[in-house]
Design a protein around this motif. Structure first.
Motif, PDB file in Angstrom:
ATOM      1  N   TRP A  41       0.861  -1.184   0.000  1.00 12.82           N
ATOM      2  CA  TRP A  41       0.000   0.000   0.000  1.00 12.82           C
ATOM      3  C   TRP A  41       0.896   1.233   0.000  1.00 12.82           C
ATOM      4  O   TRP A  41       2.027   1.221   0.469  1.00 12.82           O
ATOM      5  N   SER A  42       0.378   2.310  -0.570  1.00 17.34           N
ATOM      6  CA  SER A  42       1.212   3.448  -0.948  1.00 17.34           C
ATOM      7  C   SER A  42       1.904   4.121   0.224  1.00 17.34           C
ATOM      8  O   SER A  42       3.092   4.440   0.145  1.00 17.34           O
ATOM      9  N   SER A  43       1.168   4.395   1.311  1.00 19.12           N
ATOM     10  CA  SER A  43       1.816   5.133   2.403  1.00 19.12           C
ATOM     11  C   SER A  43       3.000   4.343   2.954  1.00 19.12           C
ATOM     12  O   SER A  43       4.045   4.931   3.296  1.00 19.12           O
ATOM     13  N   GLN A  44       2.855   3.013   3.022  1.00 20.59           N
ATOM     14  CA  GLN A  44       3.943   2.191   3.553  1.00 20.59           C
ATOM     15  C   GLN A  44       5.166   2.255   2.649  1.00 20.59           C
ATOM     16  O   GLN A  44       6.300   2.349   3.118  1.00 20.59           O
ATOM     17  N   ILE A  45       4.924   2.203   1.333  1.00 21.58           N
ATOM     18  CA  ILE A  45       6.062   2.172   0.393  1.00 21.58           C
ATOM     19  C   ILE A  45       6.737   3.543   0.337  1.00 21.58           C
ATOM     20  O   ILE A  45       7.966   3.646   0.364  1.00 21.58           O
ATOM     21  N   VAL A  46       5.916   4.602   0.266  1.00 16.74           N
ATOM     22  CA  VAL A  46       6.530   5.935   0.224  1.00 16.74           C
ATOM     23  C   VAL A  46       7.274   6.212   1.531  1.00 16.74           C
ATOM     24  O   VAL A  46       8.385   6.739   1.519  1.00 16.74           O
ATOM     25  N   MET A  47       6.681   5.833   2.666  1.00 17.01           N
ATOM     26  CA  MET A  47       7.367   6.062   3.937  1.00 17.01           C
ATOM     27  C   MET A  47       8.668   5.260   4.000  1.00 17.01           C
ATOM     28  O   MET A  47       9.651   5.702   4.597  1.00 17.01           O
ATOM     29  N   ALA A  48       8.685   4.072   3.385  1.00 16.84           N
ATOM     30  CA  ALA A  48       9.932   3.305   3.331  1.00 16.84           C
ATOM     31  C   ALA A  48      11.026   4.115   2.644  1.00 16.84           C
ATOM     32  O   ALA A  48      12.168   4.178   3.114  1.00 16.84           O
ATOM     33  N   HIS A  49      10.668   4.756   1.531  1.00 17.55           N
ATOM     34  CA  HIS A  49      11.654   5.563   0.808  1.00 17.55           C
ATOM     35  C   HIS A  49      12.002   6.842   1.570  1.00 17.55           C
ATOM     36  O   HIS A  49      13.125   7.334   1.480  1.00 17.55           O
ATOM     37  N   ILE A  69       1.354  11.430   6.720  1.00 19.28           N
ATOM     38  CA  ILE A  69       1.262  10.122   6.072  1.00 19.28           C
ATOM     39  C   ILE A  69       0.290  10.172   4.896  1.00 19.28           C
ATOM     40  O   ILE A  69       0.535   9.599   3.829  1.00 19.28           O
ATOM     41  N   GLY A  70      -0.818  10.894   5.067  1.00 19.65           N
ATOM     42  CA  GLY A  70      -1.758  11.057   3.968  1.00 19.65           C
ATOM     43  C   GLY A  70      -1.120  11.738   2.767  1.00 19.65           C
ATOM     44  O   GLY A  70      -1.381  11.377   1.615  1.00 19.65           O
ATOM     45  N   SER A  71      -0.263  12.722   3.032  1.00 25.41           N
ATOM     46  CA  SER A  71       0.390  13.439   1.926  1.00 25.41           C
ATOM     47  C   SER A  71       1.385  12.541   1.202  1.00 25.41           C
ATOM     48  O   SER A  71       1.578  12.683  -0.009  1.00 25.41           O
ATOM     49  N   MET A  72       2.020  11.613   1.907  1.00 26.20           N
ATOM     50  CA  MET A  72       2.914  10.653   1.236  1.00 26.20           C
ATOM     51  C   MET A  72       2.119   9.801   0.245  1.00 26.20           C
ATOM     52  O   MET A  72       2.524   9.614  -0.906  1.00 26.20           O
ATOM     53  N   ALA A  73       0.979   9.265   0.689  1.00 29.04           N
ATOM     54  CA  ALA A  73       0.162   8.422  -0.187  1.00 29.04           C
ATOM     55  C   ALA A  73      -0.395   9.210  -1.363  1.00 29.04           C
ATOM     56  O   ALA A  73      -0.476   8.701  -2.493  1.00 29.04           O
ATOM     57  N   ALA A  74      -0.772  10.467  -1.129  1.00 28.85           N
ATOM     58  CA  ALA A  74      -1.382  11.274  -2.190  1.00 28.85           C
ATOM     59  C   ALA A  74      -0.421  11.511  -3.345  1.00 28.85           C
ATOM     60  O   ALA A  74      -0.848  11.623  -4.498  1.00 28.85           O
ATOM     61  N   LEU A  75       0.874  11.595  -3.062  1.00 31.09           N
ATOM     62  CA  LEU A  75       1.841  11.814  -4.135  1.00 31.09           C
ATOM     63  C   LEU A  75       1.780  10.691  -5.170  1.00 31.09           C
ATOM     64  O   LEU A  75       2.014  10.912  -6.357  1.00 31.09           O
ATOM     65  N   VAL A  76       1.430   9.472  -4.734  1.00 35.34           N
ATOM     66  CA  VAL A  76       1.309   8.332  -5.644  1.00 35.34           C
ATOM     67  C   VAL A  76      -0.119   8.174  -6.143  1.00 35.34           C
ATOM     68  O   VAL A  76      -0.378   8.108  -7.346  1.00 35.34           O
ATOM     69  N   ASP A  77      -1.081   8.108  -5.206  1.00 32.50           N
ATOM     70  CA  ASP A  77      -2.451   7.732  -5.563  1.00 32.50           C
ATOM     71  C   ASP A  77      -3.262   8.877  -6.165  1.00 32.50           C
ATOM     72  O   ASP A  77      -4.302   8.636  -6.787  1.00 32.50           O
ATOM     73  N   VAL A  78      -2.831  10.115  -5.985  1.00 34.54           N
ATOM     74  CA  VAL A  78      -3.519  11.255  -6.580  1.00 34.54           C
ATOM     75  C   VAL A  78      -2.670  11.884  -7.682  1.00 34.54           C
ATOM     76  O   VAL A  78      -3.164  12.143  -8.780  1.00 34.54           O
ATOM     77  N   GLU A  79      -1.383  12.095  -7.401  1.00 32.54           N
ATOM     78  CA  GLU A  79      -0.532  12.798  -8.362  1.00 32.54           C
ATOM     79  C   GLU A  79       0.170  11.857  -9.342  1.00 32.54           C
ATOM     80  O   GLU A  79       0.788  12.304 -10.306  1.00 32.54           O
ATOM     81  N   GLY A  80       0.123  10.548  -9.074  1.00 33.60           N
ATOM     82  CA  GLY A  80       0.635   9.585 -10.037  1.00 33.60           C
ATOM     83  C   GLY A  80       2.139   9.413 -10.070  1.00 33.60           C
ATOM     84  O   GLY A  80       2.685   8.884 -11.040  1.00 33.60           O
TER      85      GLY A  80
END
Length: 320
Positions: free
Chosen positions: A36-44, A279-290
């Protein structure tokens, strides 16, 4: 799953690595990549912080529930998103065996639950929501071609929670009119939100907070309160398993060798604590901004130096 990357070039590119950074160790810090996106972005994001002080990072794809045992045995160095409602049993089981240590708690409070986008309520597709009892009379508005005339709950991948949601339908007496289907991956949940809105039909999906949908507008259904032992997997039965999900903590864990192998990185890891909006902003970079997960992590670090640099400076001083 995006292509994994090991190295420090991206952060040099963004100018985030200090020229005076000195690694704790030449041994890579192994960070889990889940689905899931927040986990992967937070990993980076966390990997980028470690790289900024000179360490090397390796990103390791892993099954969610297996990750805690992997940290315990040293196949992974850490785990950075432990959701209380669905992961605490595996987390504490690994800790009791020895090898996994508690590395602190994020500021964010978590909730994993079934719910609806706000427009479902605004269109009055199920009068009475967010109370679960409203579901008794509106299932036809949530039927899909694969639900045999029943209303459909779209759960996440079955590996996330097993049969918690099918059992919940039985516990609530809704299984005659509702059915649970499992998504193959988190991306399928967000695709369902877009498709349902375009088609003007109701949709109920599994979702969680913190997530990008916190800002987009999403309402969690209010089920009977959770209590210890209400779920079948925790000793309950069909009469008790209609309970909802608890709000909870978001913890971190580490292999017991991490404080000695990478003392600076470990201390920074114990200090870092992300909030729900972060954390929401991390996920949004992938799931909203692509963006790709890797690029999202680098951008988040570049845009939020005021958040994470105090953690590194508190350990290494302002020159780093």
């Amino acid at each position: 799953m995006k292509k994994m990357f090991t190295g420090i070039l991206p952060l040099f590119f963004f100018g985030l690595v200090s020229g005076s950074a000195i690694a704790d160790s030449s041994e890579p810090i192994k960070i889990p990549i889940k689905n899931w996106s927040s986990q992967i972005v937070m990993a980076h994001v966390i990997g980028g912080i470690f790289e900024s002080i000179g360490n090397t990072v390796e990103y390791v794809p892993v099954d969610n529930q297996a990750s805690f045992e992997a940290v315990r045995t040293g196949d992974l160095t850490l785990v950075h998103e432990v959701w209380q409602s669905t992961m605490q049993n595996a987390y504490y089981a690994a800790m009791e065996k020895g090898g996994l240590i508690d590395a602190g708690t994020h500021a964010a409070e978590t909730l994993e639950e079934m719910g609806v986008p706000n427009w479902v309520i605004e269109k009055d597709l199920c009068p009475g929501l967010p109370s679960w009892e409203a579901l008794k009379d509106c299932y036809e508005n949530f039927a899909t071609p694969d639900s045999d005339g029943k209303g459909r709950w779209l759960e996440g991948p079955q590996s996330w929670h097993g049969d918690v949601m099918p059992n919940r339908l039985k516990g609530l007496g809704l299984d005659d009119t509702w059915v649970v289907k499992f998504a193959g991956a988190a991306d399928a949940l967000w695709a369902e939100l877009k498709a349902a809105e375009k088609e003007g039909r109701g949709t109920i999906i599994f979702n969680w907070s913190p997530n990008f949908t916190d800002a987009a507008g999403f309402t969690f259904i209010e089920f009977p309160p959770y209590y210890d032992g209400c779920r079948i997997v925790d000793g309950g039965d069909v009469t008790t398993t209609g309970c909802g999900s608890p709000t909870g903590w978001l913890k971190k864990g580490a292999n017991y060798r991490f404080p000695r192998s990478h003392p600076n990185a470990y201390t920074i890891f114990t200090k870092l604590s992300f909030t729900t909006p972060q954390i929401g902003s991390m996920a949004a970079l992938v799931d909203v901004e692509g963006m790709t997960h890797k690029d999202a992590g680098a951008k988040w670090l570049m845009d939020n130096e005021d958040v994470w640099k105090p953690w590194t400076e508190s350990v290494l001083g302002e020159s780093n």
